[in-house]
Design a protein around this motif. Structure first.
Motif, PDB file in Angstrom:
ATOM      1  N   ILE A 104      35.772  37.933  33.164  1.00 60.34           N
ATOM      2  CA  ILE A 104      35.362  36.592  33.601  1.00 60.34           C
ATOM      3  C   ILE A 104      36.549  35.633  33.507  1.00 60.34           C
ATOM      4  O   ILE A 104      36.852  34.894  34.456  1.00 60.34           O
ATOM      5  CB  ILE A 104      34.179  36.080  32.754  1.00 60.34           C
ATOM      6  CG1 ILE A 104      32.966  36.977  32.963  1.00 60.34           C
ATOM      7  CG2 ILE A 104      33.851  34.636  33.109  1.00 60.34           C
ATOM      8  CD1 ILE A 104      31.825  36.717  31.989  1.00 60.34           C
ATOM      9  N   LYS A 105      37.223  35.638  32.385  1.00 59.62           N
ATOM     10  CA  LYS A 105      38.403  34.785  32.217  1.00 59.62           C
ATOM     11  C   LYS A 105      39.478  35.154  33.240  1.00 59.62           C
ATOM     12  O   LYS A 105      40.085  34.281  33.874  1.00 59.62           O
ATOM     13  CB  LYS A 105      38.968  34.938  30.800  1.00 59.62           C
ATOM     14  CG  LYS A 105      38.158  34.247  29.711  1.00 59.62           C
ATOM     15  CD  LYS A 105      38.812  34.431  28.356  1.00 59.62           C
ATOM     16  CE  LYS A 105      38.045  33.720  27.266  1.00 59.62           C
ATOM     17  NZ  LYS A 105      38.076  32.236  27.396  1.00 59.62           N
ATOM     18  N   ASP A 106      39.702  36.441  33.409  1.00 52.87           N
ATOM     19  CA  ASP A 106      40.787  36.881  34.292  1.00 52.87           C
ATOM     20  C   ASP A 106      40.481  36.557  35.752  1.00 52.87           C
ATOM     21  O   ASP A 106      41.377  36.182  36.515  1.00 52.87           O
ATOM     22  CB  ASP A 106      41.033  38.379  34.114  1.00 52.87           C
ATOM     23  CG  ASP A 106      42.389  38.803  34.650  1.00 52.87           C
ATOM     24  OD1 ASP A 106      43.403  38.217  34.215  1.00 52.87           O
ATOM     25  OD2 ASP A 106      42.441  39.687  35.520  1.00 52.87           O
ATOM     26  N   ALA A 107      39.223  36.702  36.157  1.00 53.12           N
ATOM     27  CA  ALA A 107      38.841  36.343  37.536  1.00 53.12           C
ATOM     28  C   ALA A 107      39.063  34.851  37.779  1.00 53.12           C
ATOM     29  O   ALA A 107      39.581  34.445  38.833  1.00 53.12           O
ATOM     30  CB  ALA A 107      37.388  36.718  37.795  1.00 53.12           C
ATOM     31  N   ASN A 108      38.711  34.020  36.809  1.00 56.70           N
ATOM     32  CA  ASN A 108      38.932  32.574  36.959  1.00 56.70           C
ATOM     33  C   ASN A 108      40.419  32.231  36.968  1.00 56.70           C
ATOM     34  O   ASN A 108      40.844  31.318  37.688  1.00 56.70           O
ATOM     35  CB  ASN A 108      38.212  31.817  35.838  1.00 56.70           C
ATOM     36  CG  ASN A 108      36.739  31.589  36.151  1.00 56.70           C
ATOM     37  OD1 ASN A 108      36.400  31.013  37.181  1.00 56.70           O
ATOM     38  ND2 ASN A 108      35.869  32.065  35.279  1.00 56.70           N
TER      39      ASN A 108
END
Length: 493
Positions: free
Chosen positions: A317-321
């Motif tokens: 989730i963090k990496d996609a954002n």
């Protein structure tokens, strides 16, 4: 009355032995379930298992197959809630198997597999002590089974995985616990076991287990050994797997992306099998976004947004954002960069390394756009384009030590992959000199890559010096991973 009861009891035993005594029957129905699991058709697998339960309720292959379903459910969903819900299934399955025929080669093997699968899942959620105990148990069971049944080739699958992973495990809680328990591995031995299985299984009666062997072998080559032959071997061994397997699409695209074959990854993901029969696998949307952004295709945002929309798990989730923030930056949209960077910093979780790194980058100053382009193009294997961007400037053009270090590091990586070893060594050394005291991974990884070049050049003294330099740098990003690779290099020379 007692005699009559005994008579009917004996008669019941004679006419219905399967209802009283379990067995290990990997029959056609179970093989169909197993095959469906490794195509990620988990609904079909559950149907086959349900049929088997009705026909042969005491078949002790059933709990093993059910555990495979849970394992791949968790791998594809990345859901902590699913993990907490399903992990209670383990003990009942082991209890059922432990009551079975001790003379079957599947008796110890099935118990080992269940322990090993849960260990691999637990490691993703920080349950390191329980994972270590399960690895210890699996290793002990497989070692015993290998002595009892030396021709039961499937023992090598679990032993190969344990050897490979433990032989190159980064320092941390899991490695510390395993060392305390006296469990060690050997990466080269593990790789050799997988190579033997991948070559020989198609010619043996164990051929149905080929896909599982290739699944673990590709993982070990790419993420554990960081082998330069990971791409070639994965594509070679997955070729004979049916195109109806979604797991094949995942393995091939993942290994292509990790090894600079970006356009191939995009084509594989675009043509992956789809439909309600397949297990939902949101991570593939994330992977497709990564592949498109690696070629600076900013429509990658469609895939990252879709991933965030359909994902019910805790990872990436963090990496996609962060990737969405990069897209905004490359569009010159500073406002949206800040918004997505904030989501990366404050949303999601930090169970895996990608998200930990995304967290670090999200709270740091925005990256330089040209360095970001070079980074993405390098990751995609577009080396000439990355070189052109970097050679249009020089380290002195950048204002901060971080950017100067990153510039030299990126240039070194590009030269390295282009086979320009001498130029790569100069750039790597400049990165070390500039960034050895910084918290970023550039200098340490530059030293690691120098070690690999010198090792390739048959210069063990220089290779040893470079690997030790990588190990000596502390308190930086990816410290455990870089240090474990450097230590593996020292063992090789």
């Amino acid at each position: 009355m007692v005699k009559k009861f005994r008579f009917f009891s004996v008669l019941f035993l004679l006419v219905s032995p399967l209802t009283l005594f379990a067995n290990f029957d990997f029959n056609a129905n179970c093989l169909n379930a197993y095959k469906s699991i490794f195509e990620l058709k988990l609904g079909n697998a559950k149907a086959y298992i349900s049929t088997e339960k009705k026909l042969r309720p005491n078949n002790s292959i059933i709990p093993l197959l059910e555990n495979y379903v849970d394992y791949f459910t968790l791998l594809t969903s990345e859901s902590k809630a699913d993990f907490d819900r399903l992990k209670g299934n383990k003990s009942a399955r082991l209890d059922k198997i432990s009551d079975d025929d001790k003379q079957s080669p599947y008796y110890l093997y099935a118990q080992a597999e269940i322990n090993l699968q849960w260990a691999l899942i637990r490691g993703r959620y920080g349950e390191y002590f329980n994972a270590a105990m399960e690895i210890k148990k699996a290793n002990s069971l497989l070692q015993e089974n290998a002595k009892k049944f030396p021709n039961f080739h499937l023992n090598l699958k679990g032993l190969g995985l344990i050897n490979a992973v433990l032989g190159n495990l980064p320092d941390g809680a899991l490695k510390s616990t395993l060392s305390t328990l006296g469990i060690k591995g050997n990466l080269q031995n593990g790789l050799a076991m997988f190579e033997k299985l991948a070559d020989n299984l198609p010619k043996s009666s164990f051929e149905p287990f080929y896909e599982e062997v290739v699944f673990y072998y590709a993982y070990v080559l790419t993420d554990v050994a960081h082998s330069p032959s990971a791409y070639a071997k994965t594509m070679k061994y997955t070729e004979r797997i049916a195109d109806t397997s979604l797991l094949k699409s995942y393995l091939q695209s993942y290994v292509c992306i990790k090894n600079g074959h970006n356009d191939e990854a995009i084509n594989i993901l675009k043509s992956r099998p789809e439909g309600g029969v397949y297990q939902p696998f949101p991570y593939l949307e994330y992977l497709e976004g990564v592949a498109h952004l690696n070629k600076l295709d900013l429509t990658a945002s469609v895939h990252f947004n879709k991933f965030l929309q359909i994902n019910k798990g805790v990872n990436y989730i963090k990496d996609a954002n962060l990737h969405l923030a990069w897209i905004a930056l490359l569009k010159g949209d500073k406002s949206n960069y800040t918004a997505y960077a904030s989501k990366a910093a404050n949303g999601g979780y930090t169970y895996n390394e990608k998200d930990k790194q995304a967290q670090n980058e999200a709270v740091a100053p925005a990256p330089d756009a040209d360095l970001l382009k070079a980074r993405l193009l390098f990751d995609g294997g577009y080396l000439t384009k990355a070189q052109q961007i970097l050679e249009a400037s020089k380290a002195a053009d950048y204002n901060t030590d971080k950017d100067k270090t990153e510039y030299n590091y990126r240039l070194g990586r590009v030269y390295d992959d282009l086979g320009k070893d001498d130029q790569a060594l100069v750039a790597y050394q400049a990165a070390i000199n500039q960034g050895k005291s910084l918290k970023y991974y550039f200098a340490s990884n530059a030293a690691l890559q120098m070690g690999k070049i010198y090792e390739k050049k048959k210069n063990p003294a220089k290779a040893k010096e470079a690997y030790n330099t990588a190990i000596s740098m502390k308190n930086h990003e990816y410290e455990n991973s870089i240090e474990s690779q450097a230590k593996a290099g020292l063992r090789r020379i």
